[in-house]
Design an enzyme around this catalytic site. Structure first.
Site, PDB file in Angstrom:
ATOM      1  N   CYS A 286       5.588  -7.602  -2.708  1.00 16.77           N
ATOM      2  CA  CYS A 286       4.866  -6.540  -3.374  1.00 16.77           C
ATOM      3  C   CYS A 286       3.390  -6.827  -2.584  1.00 16.77           C
ATOM      4  O   CYS A 286       2.537  -7.240  -3.119  1.00 16.77           O
ATOM      5  CB  CYS A 286       4.699  -6.614  -4.755  1.00 16.77           C
ATOM      6  N   GLY A 288       0.690  -4.888  -1.172  1.00 16.17           N
ATOM      7  CA  GLY A 288      -0.569  -4.256  -1.143  1.00 16.17           C
ATOM      8  C   GLY A 288      -1.598  -5.064  -2.255  1.00 16.17           C
ATOM      9  O   GLY A 288      -1.113  -5.937  -3.200  1.00 16.17           O
ATOM     10  N   PRO A 289      -2.936  -4.964  -1.846  1.00 14.99           N
ATOM     11  CA  PRO A 289      -3.753  -4.427  -0.630  1.00 14.99           C
ATOM     12  C   PRO A 289      -3.552  -5.212   0.583  1.00 14.99           C
ATOM     13  O   PRO A 289      -3.938  -4.685   1.772  1.00 14.99           O
ATOM     14  CB  PRO A 289      -4.996  -4.297  -1.183  1.00 14.99           C
ATOM     15  N   GLY A 291      -3.934  -8.819   1.208  1.00 11.45           N
ATOM     16  CA  GLY A 291      -4.890 -10.291   1.686  1.00 11.45           C
ATOM     17  C   GLY A 291      -3.918 -11.204   1.795  1.00 11.45           C
ATOM     18  O   GLY A 291      -3.956 -12.033   2.712  1.00 11.45           O
ATOM     19  N   LYS A 292      -2.980 -11.595   0.764  1.00 12.70           N
ATOM     20  CA  LYS A 292      -2.022 -12.649   0.935  1.00 12.70           C
ATOM     21  C   LYS A 292      -1.045 -12.556   2.379  1.00 12.70           C
ATOM     22  O   LYS A 292      -0.689 -13.404   2.885  1.00 12.70           O
ATOM     23  CB  LYS A 292      -1.184 -12.688  -0.390  1.00 12.70           C
ATOM     24  N   GLU A 311       5.500  -2.889   0.581  1.00 14.71           N
ATOM     25  CA  GLU A 311       4.790  -2.167  -0.395  1.00 14.71           C
ATOM     26  C   GLU A 311       5.221  -0.678  -0.711  1.00 14.71           C
ATOM     27  O   GLU A 311       5.115   0.196   0.327  1.00 14.71           O
ATOM     28  CB  GLU A 311       3.159  -2.152   0.155  1.00 14.71           C
ATOM     29  N   ASP A 337      11.556   0.343  -2.541  1.00 11.17           N
ATOM     30  CA  ASP A 337      11.362   0.035  -3.803  1.00 11.17           C
ATOM     31  C   ASP A 337      12.027  -1.519  -3.990  1.00 11.17           C
ATOM     32  O   ASP A 337      12.975  -1.847  -3.526  1.00 11.17           O
ATOM     33  CB  ASP A 337      12.460   0.753  -4.600  1.00 11.17           C
ATOM     34  N   ASP A 355       4.259 -11.434  -5.532  1.00  9.98           N
ATOM     35  CA  ASP A 355       3.110 -11.234  -6.252  1.00  9.98           C
ATOM     36  C   ASP A 355       3.086  -9.909  -7.226  1.00  9.98           C
ATOM     37  O   ASP A 355       2.758  -8.869  -6.648  1.00  9.98           O
ATOM     38  CB  ASP A 355       1.918 -11.131  -5.227  1.00  9.98           C
ATOM     39  N   CYS A 408      -1.414 -12.270 -11.321  1.00  7.67           N
ATOM     40  CA  CYS A 408      -2.951 -12.414 -11.504  1.00  7.67           C
ATOM     41  C   CYS A 408      -3.285 -12.209 -13.041  1.00  7.67           C
ATOM     42  O   CYS A 408      -3.959 -11.354 -13.380  1.00  7.67           O
ATOM     43  CB  CYS A 408      -3.658 -11.589 -10.901  1.00  7.67           C
TER      44      CYS A 408
END
Length: 476
Positions: A286, A288-289, A291-292, A311, A337, A355, A408
């Site tokens: 997953c 997006g966006p 960074g990882k 994504e 998906d 994530d 998060c």
């Protein structure tokens, strides 16, 4: 309280756009526009504010003021609403939404900044004249002048006196929904640290430092040393000492990125859990966006591994591609998906980062409006999705492969709840790894992490990071 209340005002009506011909200081106008867009269109302040600042051509001082007014008002909205209710002698849902935004903005200037009282009141009255009827100016003037006559501590005392229940008092004083306060208390108590709750709530309302990640193999630490002080924990990170972070990232062509230290550690926990073998295949499920994904791509490049990013949402997939542009080499970006990945690509990957979509309660410092948009029902719905994604990712792992489950959010329903459900479903096929020890081996300084060592929960008040939850598991 009657001597502090103002009894005139407007009935509720749809908010209007500001009339440009009226004169309002540009920084305040930008802050109002963003706050109104957050309310009306569910916009994200962290995405909208930079473009509005740029469009208004604010200088650095005005940009800083607009940023403080926007984020400060959104963070403390719950507390300001209670103060406004005490003065206006009515609930905030009985006040014109546009006028309420003006009052919140004015209350923040009066109670939490060094803005002069006359400037805060007069500018707010001028702003009210743009966004509502002429009668709103008198109401705005009366409410804000009443607020200005007492100190923040006095208002905190009166608000507390008017609120019943321990968690409810904390909720209004620290401007969090009560259900979020209870969830945070429960998560801290699971570590035996319930006494830290107020420290956490205060940290959620403090402006976070700007953290940067220097992508390994692309920017050496010596080259990036001028950016600021090294992060406390991430071995690849820095705290920006000043200036425009976008200017820094442009200067390094994407090889230096704005990224929370907790996010850096979450990605490194997967890539550095054990030595990389050339030819490994990795998946950011997953992404997006992005960074990882960018950090994992740099790590994979160093270890001669390959990364695929996935994504589902096309717009976010575009952000992932942009993020990956700063890393040499080709990283495919799928738009599948995620819950089907195990069936479509069974046992294909050596390492997978999940994530997972979550409530985002761990990033309230950066996205303060998120606290007002979520409900306990969202946790239940998301936990079902998290479980499906976990199972799909585990199916896509090769035997011996490692999965990093990351959220998060510190809410136990999204962290240990999802993880324990997966452990029960997969039984002996799933081995929990000593995540705390692995992170301690990566971090530049010792991490104070509670729990049993099989998971790691980072905290804003303890680590200066977003409240990232990290759990590493292996497929036997």
């Amino acid at each position: 309280m009657s001597d502090r209340r103002q009894n005139s005002g407007n009935s509720a009506r749809p908010a209007r756009a500001p009339r440009p011909q009226q004169s309002v200081q540009p920084a305040r106008l930008v802050a109002y526009e963003v706050i109104a867009a957050v309310r009306e269109s569910d916009s994200y302040a962290n995405l909208l504010l930079p473009s509005r600042i740029q469009r208004a051509r604010l200088n650095s001082a005005d940009a800083a003021l607009a940023t403080e007014l926007t984020y400060g008002t959104l963070r403390m909205q719950g507390f300001y609403d209670k103060v406004i209710e005490l003065v206006a002698d009515r609930t905030v849902d009985k006040i014109d939404p546009a006028v309420l935004d003006v009052l919140r903005l004015g209350a923040h200037q009066l109670l939490a900044t060094r803005v002069a009282t006359h400037a805060a009141v007069n500018e707010s009255v001028a702003l009210a004249s743009q966004v509502a009827s002429r009668s709103a100016t008198g109401f705005t003037n009366g409410v804000l002048r009443t607020i200005s006559r007492s100190s923040l501590e006095e208002w905190r005392g009166w608000v507390q006196d008017e609120t019943e229940g321990t968690d409810e008092k904390l909720a209004v004083l620290h401007s969090h929904p009560a259900w979020v306060v209870r969830a945070l208390r429960t998560a801290l108590e699971a570590e035996g640290r319930g006494a830290e709750l107020e420290q956490l709530l205060e940290a959620d309302n403090a402006a976070p430092k700007v953290n940067l990640a220097a992508l390994p193999g692309l920017v050496e630490s010596a080259d990036a040393a001028g950016l600021g002080d090294a992060n406390h924990f991430s071995p690849i990170g820095f705290e920006l000492s000043g200036g425009d972070p976008l200017g820094v990232t442009d200067r390094f062509g994407g090889a230096v990125r704005v990224q929370d230290e907790g996010s850096q550690l979450a990605a490194l926990a997967l890539s550095r859990a054990e030595p990389v073998q050339p030819g490994e295949r990795w998946l950011d499920l997953c992404a997006g966006p992005g960074g990882k994904a960018a950090l994992l791509a740099a790590e994979a490049r160093l270890g001669e591994a390959t990364l695929i990013a996935n994504e589902l949402v096309p717009a976010r997939a575009g952000l992932v591609r942009n993020a990956l542009a700063g890393v040499p080499g080709d990283v495919p970006v799928w738009e599948l998906d995620g819950t089907t990945i195990g069936a479509v690509h069974p046992a294909e990957f050596d390492r997978i980062l999940l994530d997972a979509p979550c409530t985002g309660l761990g990033a309230l410092r950066r996205r303060p409006e998120a606290r007002w948009r979520k409900s306990p029902g969202d946790v239940a719905e998301l936990s079902v999705l998290q479980g499906k994604l976990f199972d799909a990712a585990f199916q896509a792992l090769k035997p011996g492969g490692i999965l990093a489950y990351v959220t998060c959010s510190p809410h136990l329903g999204e962290t240990l709840g999802t993880l324990n459900g997966a452990v029960a479903r997969w039984g002996d096929a799933l081995e929990q790894l000593p995540t705390r020890d692995i992170l301690d081996g990566i971090a530049a300084n010792p991490l104070d992490i509670g729990g049993n060592g099989l998971t790691a929960q980072l905290w804003p008040h303890r680590h200066g990071t977003d409240a990232m939850f990290i759990a590493l598991v292996r497929k036997r």
